[in-house]
Design a protein around this motif. Structure first.
Motif, PDB file in Angstrom:
ATOM      1  N   ASP A 168       1.327  -5.647  -2.258  1.00 24.79           N
ATOM      2  CA  ASP A 168       1.239  -4.396  -3.025  1.00 24.79           C
ATOM      3  C   ASP A 168       1.265  -3.148  -2.132  1.00 24.79           C
ATOM      4  N   LEU A 169       1.436  -3.327  -0.815  1.00 27.64           N
ATOM      5  CA  LEU A 169       1.477  -2.172   0.077  1.00 27.64           C
ATOM      6  C   LEU A 169       2.256  -2.542   1.342  1.00 27.64           C
ATOM      7  N   ILE A 170       3.154  -1.638   1.765  1.00 26.77           N
ATOM      8  CA  ILE A 170       3.865  -1.764   3.040  1.00 26.77           C
ATOM      9  C   ILE A 170       3.572  -0.508   3.856  1.00 26.77           C
ATOM     10  N   ARG A 171       3.207  -0.706   5.098  1.00 28.58           N
ATOM     11  CA  ARG A 171       2.924   0.429   5.985  1.00 28.58           C
ATOM     12  C   ARG A 171       3.758   0.287   7.253  1.00 28.58           C
ATOM     13  N   LEU A 172       4.485   1.315   7.600  1.00 32.87           N
ATOM     14  CA  LEU A 172       5.293   1.344   8.819  1.00 32.87           C
ATOM     15  C   LEU A 172       4.638   2.271   9.829  1.00 32.87           C
TER      16      LEU A 172
END
Length: 347
Positions: A168-172
């Motif tokens: 439910d979350l992608i962080r780059l």
């Protein structure tokens, strides 16, 4: 900060906290102060006195940070995207990651920077976090190229034994950045080879790992087999420069070297002269021409058999085959039974 090397340069080497025997050996070699040691190449110090001396030297001169950092360093640029519903398909995750990379690229472009080290974190609904890191050979903010690199590693987020309920979350996070100037395209189309090489290296590293893709770099040593070293290609870059070769005379070094050199049996007219014949790989070679010797002494800090002087000869047998051979050990001065080796073949 930044002045540690100058401040400690006049101190004696014993101030490094090293073994007194090592400090005595350094002093006898003329390396009496920390400044004297800092002026020497690190690989030479490691070969002669061990890695501990080089580590202490880096820390005292401020070239290695020894502070405890329990927290992860704040990324130079960070972008994230949340989903209203958990996403499980790899293609959807890659599509969302591409949008994030585009946003991060626009931010880096405003700063005049490009990324060298990227990390994508995928947060699962049950709290599990999967991370994928990508490193590039030069600063970049090309989202299309980066997404191809991440696609090579997307299998790392899969866990067949525990598929979970989606992400439910992608962080780059862009962990390392460098200045990147806008490139002007040339009318003749030249200058693209380096970028294509860097892109190829990046893809190979993403697929096979950083330590599996290496390239040769020049190393300051007059010993032939130690004149180069293997380094990760992504850390060296595509614009690697080697010393220019003079074309005024034929090559003095063969194109093919054996590592280690291969022993041969020889027959010479005089003990310290070139061989008249030698036996190698079940074949006896009758020598028609010989050029040499070229004397190469080993590094002063080495001992044992590897410390013996070498006399190199360029030999040509009666069939026209050319060899690069050497005699290990000066006859009478260093040994009474010098050994012969073939070290390379000329084309």
């Amino acid at each position: 900060p930044g002045g540690e090397a100058v401040a400690v340069a006049p101190l004696p080497v014993i101030a490094l906290g090293i073994d007194p025997a090592v400090a005595l050996a350094l002093t006898r070699a003329g390396l009496k102060t920390i400044g004297d040691l800092a002026a020497r190449p690190g690989d030479i110090l490691v070969a002669r006195f061990g890695a501990l001396l080089a580590t202490r030297l880096r820390r005292v001169t401020g070239r290695e940070d020894t502070r405890l950092t329990p927290r992860r360093a704040v990324a130079a640029c960070m972008v994230e995207r949340r989903f209203a519903e958990p996403v499980g398909r790899r293609e959807d995750l890659l599509g969302a990651l591409g949008l994030i990379l585009g946003t991060a690229g626009a931010t880096l472009e405003e700063r005049g920077e490009g990324g060298r080290l990227f990390e994508a974190s995928f947060f699962r609904t049950d709290g599990v976090v999967r991370r994928i890191g990508v490193e590039t050979g030069e600063a970049t903010r090309d989202a299309a190229a980066l997404i191809r690199l991440f696609a090579e590693k997307m299998h790392l987020i899969d866990d067949p034994s525990d598929p979970g309920f989606g992400f439910d979350l992608i962080r780059l996070a862009v962990l390392r950045t460098e200045a990147q100037m806008q490139r002007q395209a040339r009318l003749d189309g030249r200058g693209e080879a380096d970028r294509e090489t860097v892109a190829l290296i990046d893809r190979l590293v993403a697929r096979f790992g950083r330590d599996s893709v290496v390239r040769l770099v020049d190393r300051h040593s007059h010993i032939p087999e130690r004149a180069e070293a293997m380094r990760p290609a992504i850390a060296v870059g595509a614009t690697l420069a080697w010393p220019a070769m003079r074309a005024t005379r034929p090559l003095t070094r063969p194109l093919q070297l054996f590592d280690p050199p291969q022993p041969i049996e020889t027959l010479a007219e005089v003990p310290d002269g070139p061989p008249a014949t030698f036996h190698w790989r079940r074949t006896t070679h009758q020598i028609a021409r010989a050029e040499g010797p070229e004397r190469i002494a080993t590094e002063w800090w080495r001992d044992g058999e590897s410390a013996l002087t070498r006399d190199y000869y360029c030999l040509e047998d009666r069939e026209g085959r050319r060899f690069w051979v050497f005699r290990q050990g000066l006859y009478g001065a260093e040994t009474t039974a010098p050994r012969w080796f073939v070290h390379g073949l000329f084309a």
